[in-house]
Write a protein that holds these residues in place. Sequence first.
Motif, PDB file in Angstrom:
ATOM      1  N   CYS A   1      -6.885  -0.511  -2.837  1.00  0.00           N
ATOM      2  CA  CYS A   1      -6.189   0.482  -2.037  1.00  0.00           C
ATOM      3  C   CYS A   1      -7.140   1.656  -1.816  1.00  0.00           C
ATOM      4  O   CYS A   1      -7.630   2.258  -2.780  1.00  0.00           O
ATOM      5  CB  CYS A   1      -4.927   0.942  -2.764  1.00  0.00           C
TER       6      CYS A   1
ATOM      7  N   TRP B   1      -9.384  -7.149  -3.399  1.00  0.00           N
ATOM      8  CA  TRP B   1      -8.392  -6.264  -2.782  1.00  0.00           C
ATOM      9  C   TRP B   1      -8.404  -4.916  -3.488  1.00  0.00           C
ATOM     10  O   TRP B   1      -8.565  -4.838  -4.716  1.00  0.00           O
ATOM     11  CB  TRP B   1      -6.983  -6.846  -2.877  1.00  0.00           C
TER      12      TRP B   1
ATOM     13  N   GLY C   1      -4.461  -0.457   2.486  1.00  0.00           N
ATOM     14  CA  GLY C   1      -4.863  -1.616   1.708  1.00  0.00           C
ATOM     15  C   GLY C   1      -6.017  -2.345   2.374  1.00  0.00           C
ATOM     16  O   GLY C   1      -6.130  -2.353   3.607  1.00  0.00           O
TER      17      GLY C   1
ATOM     18  N   ALA D   1       0.818  -1.216   0.000  1.00  0.00           N
ATOM     19  CA  ALA D   1       0.000   0.000   0.000  1.00  0.00           C
ATOM     20  C   ALA D   1       0.852   1.266   0.000  1.00  0.00           C
ATOM     21  O   ALA D   1       0.757   2.105   0.899  1.00  0.00           O
ATOM     22  CB  ALA D   1      -0.955   0.003   1.191  1.00  0.00           C
TER      23      ALA D   1
END
Length: 470
Positions: free
Chosen positions: A263, A261, A243, A235
């Motif tokens: 950010c 996933w 993250g 991240a």
Amino acid sequence: MSAYKKLTILHSNDMHGDFLAERIEEGLIGGVSMLSGYVQKVRQEEANVIYCIAGDMFRGSIIDSEYKGISTIEIMNAIAPDVVTLGNHEIDYGIAHLLFLEKCAKFPIVNSNLYIKSNHSRLFQPYFIKEIDGMRILFIGIITESVLHATRNETHIGTLVDVYDAAMEIGRICNAYKTTDIDLTVLLTHIGFEQDKELAACLDPTWGVDLIIGGHSHTALDQAVVVNDIAIVQAKTGTDQIGRFDLLIDTAQNKIHSYKWKCISIEEAICPKDIYVEQLLTNYKQQTDKKYGRIITRLSHQLTHPTRIQQTEIGHLFSNIVARLQALDLMFIASGSIRAETLGPLVHYADLVTAFPYDSPLFLLKINGVQLHRMILYMLKKGIKGNGYFQISERLQIQDADCEEVQITFDGMPLDEKRIFRIGMMEYHYHSFIDYFGFPKDEFEKENRSCIIATSIRDILEEGLLKMKI
């Protein structure tokens, strides 16, 4: 029969004391109070939430350096991560001090590959098992070998510390502690993104590693990268983002069924401030402002340090100040030692400390022209990867750095092979000379012994800035 359970893993890395929010046109972004606010918000919204940090909480701010990491630990205690691993900058204040800071932490700090050589004892708890909603999550910590450079400055302790092969340590931990009731295995690494991929490729699938949450290289990703069926993420750096994994765990099969996933930007539109963290931060800032708020100079324009792989304005200023005041032929300042992207035009003492947080004694090296040429060529080769590039004072000129025939001149003339050059360098890079320049310092110290000529490079920089005409 499969039994699926949701799990959210939030993660940060390379926070580097980035405690304060910044104001941009759209509003506030980053800072630990909004970061903590987001973590607490997700903890309230989701049933099963884990927050972890993949190293380098320390260094990069006045608040951290003034209190030698104690302030950072107190702030992290307020955010309450579930597990943290070490980064190389956790070692900056010394191994002994780090062991003291670990005692101040109210969260587990894990590392499996930092050892004392003499008796093969780990310095830290190698793993941590987080139990949540009947799930057992195994976290293993791994640190970069560059940490050994920092320990060389410690006369006694540094000689006893070593870093063992990461894959071997992971295998040992998984073999010993990854029982059949471990639902997820996560590596918290601080070795860099490219090394994470190499590590993932050589792990035995039998060990059952599911995720690598990394740090050290400050890598920005749009999506997780999968190597050897292991999802690898990072991240970036600081507190402007976090993250987030949203996973569905098959607890019957002890594996990931699916995941997403991304950010997340830490901005006030979606991240409420954590009032307790804000008060804690305000208290520290008030104390440091009293000491560091004075103005030391005004520059003609704002200087920049946008990259570590070329000469920059801030690097030019700092290296020239030291070279001139200490009557050196050349001053070498590692690009990574400069931690601010901009400086000025109004420069407070706090700005200097933020830009140059790693104060150090100044070493004088006496090196002939042939050795200096070797140093520059090795620096250029290593600097391509962003690791090992130096800011060098103005009397040295490098042309065609990207070509095979590099042109290196001193005061506009080719390097005199027989001339002895007086070169300044920080203690860290002096002790790690072979790593940064490709040959042992014994080669030039046979005839000309190196020595310390000043105890604080930052004092030199401050004096030089104070003398500048506004």
